[in-house]
Design an enzyme around this catalytic site. Structure first.
Site: not given
Ligand code: R5P
Length: 286
Positions: A35, A92, A187, A213
């Site tokens: 952790e 995304r 694309k 980009d």
């Protein structure tokens, strides 16, 4: 008071200098069970009314650090906690791509919202990701800065985006550079690492091309573009992006494709981070 996550220390220091605000002393530790513990020891209530936590969420640990530093700021009594997520991980994943999938961007936005009064991010893949936060959230546009590291003497340049979604970034970079044509490819993405690019009719023979980009992740998109442009006779192909994630072998892919140079900003701190977005963020924080 600027409080930095471990992955955003260069940008946080730049931001502290821009805003003339103190930079908190921070420590990043790990417990034996794995952790993480991010803390700002020694920060007292009197030190700051406003805490600005700056943390690009480039990993699961970085997400945790951000939540911990927000909480530490509340603990020391900061009246306002502002969270700057220069690169927002999971942004995304902004829809459920299949039945049963989460909207991961929304899930992380909700978690980040719970510890802050306000959020700033830089050029998210989709602007709509700001709507996932439960507190006021806005994006800062750093695309114009992408022109800064480019050579001053590019030959009849073309600023090109690998898909129409990033066309505004190409236009901003061209406008900031002050000269050049703007163009884009089509694309289609087949998988996480496979993309199919269809070039435009623009004649690039003998010209310098700057491919822009929002992010270079695996480098598949950019490497494909660089290869096509080389085959079409481009003189030099430069690639530039806001978020230089450059995961795994992306740099090698781009080098093998024949790229002239790779540039990015410091939303993700990499060797190619030649531009700081601190001026844009400090402008939004003033
Ligand atoms: C997607 O549309 C983005 O704008 C980028 O083109 C993409 O995420 C880049 O990913 P990769 O570097 O993995 O091709």
């Amino acid at each position: 008071m600027i409080v930095s996550g471990s992955a955003s220390q260069v940008l946080a220091a730049e931001l502290a200098a821009e805003l003339d605000e103190p930079l908190a002393s921070v420590e990043y530790e790990r417990f034996p069970d794995g952790e993480v513990l991010a803390s700002a020891p020694g920060v007292a209530e009197a030190d700051a009314d406003r805490a600005v936590v700056v943390a690009s969420t480039v990993s699961s640990d970085a997400h945790l650090e951000l939540l911990q530093l927000q909480d530490a700021a509340r603990e020391w009594g900061a009246e306002e906690v502002v969270t700057v997520v220069p690169y927002m991980g999971y942004s995304r994943q902004d829809k459920a791509f299949e039945a049963g999938h989460p909207v991961s961007a929304r899930a992380v936005a909700r978690a980040v919202s719970s510890g802050t009064d306000r959020v700033l991010t830089v050029n998210p893949h989709e602007e709509a990701v700001c709507d996932f936060f439960d507190v006021p959230a806005e994006s800062v546009d750093a695309a114009g800065r992408l022109a800064d590291p480019l050579p001053a003497n590019l030959n009849d340049p073309v600023f090109l985006s690998p898909d129409d979604g990033a066309l505004d970034i190409a236009e901003s970079a061209r406008d900031a550079y002050g000269a050049g044509e703007v163009d884009y490819f089509e694309k289609v993405r087949h998988s996480g690492t496979e993309v199919e690019l269809t070039p435009s009719d623009t004649d690039v023979a003998g010209r310098d091309v700057v491919v822009t980009d929002d992010i270079i992740a695996t480098g598949s998109t950019m490497a494909g573009a660089v290869e096509i442009l080389g085959e079409k006779g481009a003189s030099g192909v430069f690639v530039t992006c806001v978020h230089p994630m450059l995961a795994s072998n992306a740099v090698t892919k781009l080098s093998r494709a024949g790229v002239e140079a790779i540039y990015g900003t410091d939303t993700i701190e990499r060797a190619v981070s030649k531009v700081s977005v601190a001026p844009e963020i400090s402008g939004a924080l003033r």
